[in-house]
Design a protein around this motif. Structure first.
Motif, PDB file in Angstrom:
ATOM      1  N   LEU A  25     -23.068 -14.001  -0.338  1.00  0.00           N
ATOM      2  CA  LEU A  25     -24.136 -13.687   0.607  1.00  0.00           C
ATOM      3  C   LEU A  25     -24.648 -14.938   1.316  1.00  0.00           C
ATOM      4  O   LEU A  25     -25.245 -14.839   2.393  1.00  0.00           O
ATOM      5  N   PHE A  26     -24.419 -16.116   0.754  1.00  0.00           N
ATOM      6  CA  PHE A  26     -24.837 -17.361   1.396  1.00  0.00           C
ATOM      7  C   PHE A  26     -24.043 -17.625   2.682  1.00  0.00           C
ATOM      8  O   PHE A  26     -24.485 -18.411   3.517  1.00  0.00           O
ATOM      9  N   ALA A  27     -22.868 -17.007   2.811  1.00  0.00           N
ATOM     10  CA  ALA A  27     -21.995 -17.207   3.972  1.00  0.00           C
ATOM     11  C   ALA A  27     -21.672 -18.681   4.191  1.00  0.00           C
ATOM     12  O   ALA A  27     -21.593 -19.160   5.322  1.00  0.00           O
ATOM     13  N   GLY A  28     -21.520 -19.405   3.076  1.00  0.00           N
ATOM     14  CA  GLY A  28     -21.142 -20.807   3.145  1.00  0.00           C
ATOM     15  C   GLY A  28     -22.294 -21.769   3.358  1.00  0.00           C
ATOM     16  O   GLY A  28     -22.084 -22.988   3.393  1.00  0.00           O
ATOM     17  N   ARG A  29     -23.511 -21.256   3.502  1.00  0.00           N
ATOM     18  CA  ARG A  29     -24.659 -22.136   3.746  1.00  0.00           C
ATOM     19  C   ARG A  29     -25.334 -22.515   2.434  1.00  0.00           C
ATOM     20  O   ARG A  29     -25.036 -21.992   1.372  1.00  0.00           O
ATOM     21  N   ARG A  30     -26.282 -23.443   2.516  1.00  0.00           N
ATOM     22  CA  ARG A  30     -26.921 -24.000   1.313  1.00  0.00           C
ATOM     23  C   ARG A  30     -28.006 -23.079   0.769  1.00  0.00           C
ATOM     24  O   ARG A  30     -28.215 -23.009  -0.435  1.00  0.00           O
ATOM     25  N   GLN A  31     -28.704 -22.389   1.662  1.00  0.00           N
ATOM     26  CA  GLN A  31     -29.815 -21.549   1.226  1.00  0.00           C
ATOM     27  C   GLN A  31     -29.588 -20.098   1.636  1.00  0.00           C
ATOM     28  O   GLN A  31     -28.905 -19.809   2.617  1.00  0.00           O
ATOM     29  N   LEU A  32     -30.213 -19.178   0.868  1.00  0.00           N
ATOM     30  CA  LEU A  32     -30.139 -17.748   1.140  1.00  0.00           C
ATOM     31  C   LEU A  32     -31.526 -17.136   1.006  1.00  0.00           C
ATOM     32  O   LEU A  32     -32.224 -17.364   0.016  1.00  0.00           O
ATOM     33  N   ILE A  33     -31.926 -16.393   2.030  1.00  0.00           N
ATOM     34  CA  ILE A  33     -33.145 -15.579   1.960  1.00  0.00           C
ATOM     35  C   ILE A  33     -32.703 -14.125   1.949  1.00  0.00           C
ATOM     36  O   ILE A  33     -31.983 -13.676   2.843  1.00  0.00           O
ATOM     37  N   VAL A  34     -33.114 -13.388   0.932  1.00  0.00           N
ATOM     38  CA  VAL A  34     -32.802 -11.960   0.842  1.00  0.00           C
ATOM     39  C   VAL A  34     -34.051 -11.166   1.178  1.00  0.00           C
ATOM     40  O   VAL A  34     -35.112 -11.393   0.583  1.00  0.00           O
ATOM     41  N   TYR A  35     -33.918 -10.271   2.159  1.00  0.00           N
ATOM     42  CA  TYR A  35     -34.998  -9.311   2.391  1.00  0.00           C
ATOM     43  C   TYR A  35     -34.654  -8.037   1.648  1.00  0.00           C
ATOM     44  O   TYR A  35     -33.614  -7.433   1.881  1.00  0.00           O
ATOM     45  N   HIS A  36     -35.536  -7.635   0.734  1.00  0.00           N
ATOM     46  CA  HIS A  36     -35.350  -6.414  -0.042  1.00  0.00           C
ATOM     47  C   HIS A  36     -35.806  -5.228   0.813  1.00  0.00           C
ATOM     48  O   HIS A  36     -36.986  -4.874   0.831  1.00  0.00           O
ATOM     49  N   PHE A  37     -34.882  -4.656   1.534  1.00  0.00           N
ATOM     50  CA  PHE A  37     -35.137  -3.552   2.455  1.00  0.00           C
ATOM     51  C   PHE A  37     -35.207  -2.251   1.649  1.00  0.00           C
ATOM     52  O   PHE A  37     -34.270  -1.889   0.962  1.00  0.00           O
ATOM     53  N   MET A  38     -36.317  -1.530   1.759  1.00  0.00           N
ATOM     54  CA  MET A  38     -36.507  -0.299   0.993  1.00  0.00           C
ATOM     55  C   MET A  38     -35.605   0.816   1.529  1.00  0.00           C
ATOM     56  O   MET A  38     -35.772   1.265   2.659  1.00  0.00           O
ATOM     57  N   PHE A  39     -34.642   1.220   0.708  1.00  0.00           N
ATOM     58  CA  PHE A  39     -33.716   2.283   1.109  1.00  0.00           C
ATOM     59  C   PHE A  39     -33.180   2.912  -0.177  1.00  0.00           C
ATOM     60  O   PHE A  39     -32.196   2.453  -0.754  1.00  0.00           O
ATOM     61  N   ASP A  40     -33.834   3.959  -0.626  1.00  0.00           N
ATOM     62  CA  ASP A  40     -33.437   4.662  -1.842  1.00  0.00           C
ATOM     63  C   ASP A  40     -32.087   5.345  -1.624  1.00  0.00           C
ATOM     64  O   ASP A  40     -31.790   5.816  -0.526  1.00  0.00           O
ATOM     65  N   PRO A  41     -31.248   5.421  -2.650  1.00  0.00           N
ATOM     66  CA  PRO A  41     -29.945   6.076  -2.501  1.00  0.00           C
ATOM     67  C   PRO A  41     -30.024   7.526  -2.045  1.00  0.00           C
ATOM     68  O   PRO A  41     -29.059   8.047  -1.471  1.00  0.00           O
ATOM     69  N   GLU A  42     -31.159   8.192  -2.295  1.00  0.00           N
ATOM     70  CA  GLU A  42     -31.298   9.591  -1.908  1.00  0.00           C
ATOM     71  C   GLU A  42     -31.777   9.761  -0.469  1.00  0.00           C
ATOM     72  O   GLU A  42     -31.754  10.865   0.071  1.00  0.00           O
ATOM     73  N   TRP A  43     -32.240   8.678   0.160  1.00  0.00           N
ATOM     74  CA  TRP A  43     -32.781   8.786   1.519  1.00  0.00           C
ATOM     75  C   TRP A  43     -31.662   8.827   2.550  1.00  0.00           C
ATOM     76  O   TRP A  43     -30.570   8.273   2.358  1.00  0.00           O
ATOM     77  N   THR A  44     -31.970   9.439   3.696  1.00  0.00           N
ATOM     78  CA  THR A  44     -31.066   9.430   4.835  1.00  0.00           C
ATOM     79  C   THR A  44     -31.335   8.229   5.734  1.00  0.00           C
ATOM     80  O   THR A  44     -30.414   7.656   6.319  1.00  0.00           O
TER      81      THR A  44
END
Length: 248
Positions: free
Chosen positions: A63-82
């Motif tokens: 997920l770093f795509a070769g870069r030194r730092q990674l910021i992850v945004y935890h996007f709310m998307f339940d498996p049951e949602w459309t």
């Protein structure tokens, strides 16, 4: 919502100078807080998380795509949602390609991660016209370990560094008023040293606003955010950082 009081130019200037003093204090306090954040210790990520993206399976290191730092945004998307969370979607709409490019020049990648299966993520992303990196953590423990999926049958509930009992005592258990599992938003930051990945920071709820966006612009206007809210109680001032005063 009413408009501000009409006064003379002299009265406005006096009030503006008084506010400017407080703005400078806030800027310096924010600088000091950011410096303290950079000095936080870090924790090595020892678990082998597996994600799925448009190019197939991916590790956290990928997920770093070769870069030194990674910021992850935890996007709310339940498996049951459309569809993904409307609030998270509104934030995603503000992340223009330039934001990702500017982060990349600082050797940093911003990636979105949701618990929904990739097929649902890709369908929603196509409908929204988004092109940013978005991965599925479906089937992994990533969301639970970083406290953005609440499910007592899987792990004790901890959100924004408080247990469910602590939230009840504080009157903030509205986060968990719905059925479980439930999704919550947040940002998590990582840095790598070679192939070793370290977790440096996570922030949840309104903490994500400190990363900028339309709220900062609205805070400069007469009508503000145009929301009904209670002014938070003040906190003790932080020491002024030993750096130039860029507040003006």
């Amino acid at each position: 919502m009413s408009l501000p009081q009409v006064v003379s130019r002299e009265e406005w200037l006096a009030a503006r100078k008084e506010l400017l003093t407080r703005e400078k204090e806030l800027t310096r306090a924010r600088d000091a807080l950011s410096a303290d954040r950079r000095r936080l210790p870090m924790v090595e990520v020892e678990k082998d998380y597996l994600f799925e993206g448009p190019d197939g399976k991916a590790s956290l290191l990928d997920l770093f795509a070769g870069r030194r730092q990674l910021i992850v945004y935890h996007f709310m998307f339940d498996p049951e949602w459309t569809d993904g969370c409307p609030s998270c979607s509104a934030g995603a709409e503000e992340r223009a390609p330039g934001l990702f490019q500017h982060l990349a020049t600082r050797d940093t990648t911003l990636a979105h991660v949701s618990r929904a299966p990739l097929a649902k993520i890709e369908d929603y992303r196509r409908r929204k016209g988004w092109t940013f990196d978005w991965y599925s953590s479906y089937g992994s423990e990533f969301n639970y370990d970083y406290a953005v999926t609440m499910d007592e049958s899987v792990a004790p509930i901890i959100y924004n560094y408080k247990s469910l009992d602590e939230h009840r005592a504080a009157g903030t258990d509205y986060y968990f008023s719905g059925p479980q599992p439930s999704e919550q938003p947040g940002f998590s930051c990582f840095v790598r040293d070679g192939d070793s990945v370290f977790h440096t920071y996570s922030t949840y709820g309104r903490g994500g606003e400190q990363l900028g966006g339309s709220y900062y612009y609205l805070d400069l206007t007469a009508l503000g955010r145009q929301e009904e809210w209670e002014e938070p109680k003040g906190r003790a001032d932080l020491e002024r950082p030993a750096q130039p005063d860029f507040a003006g």
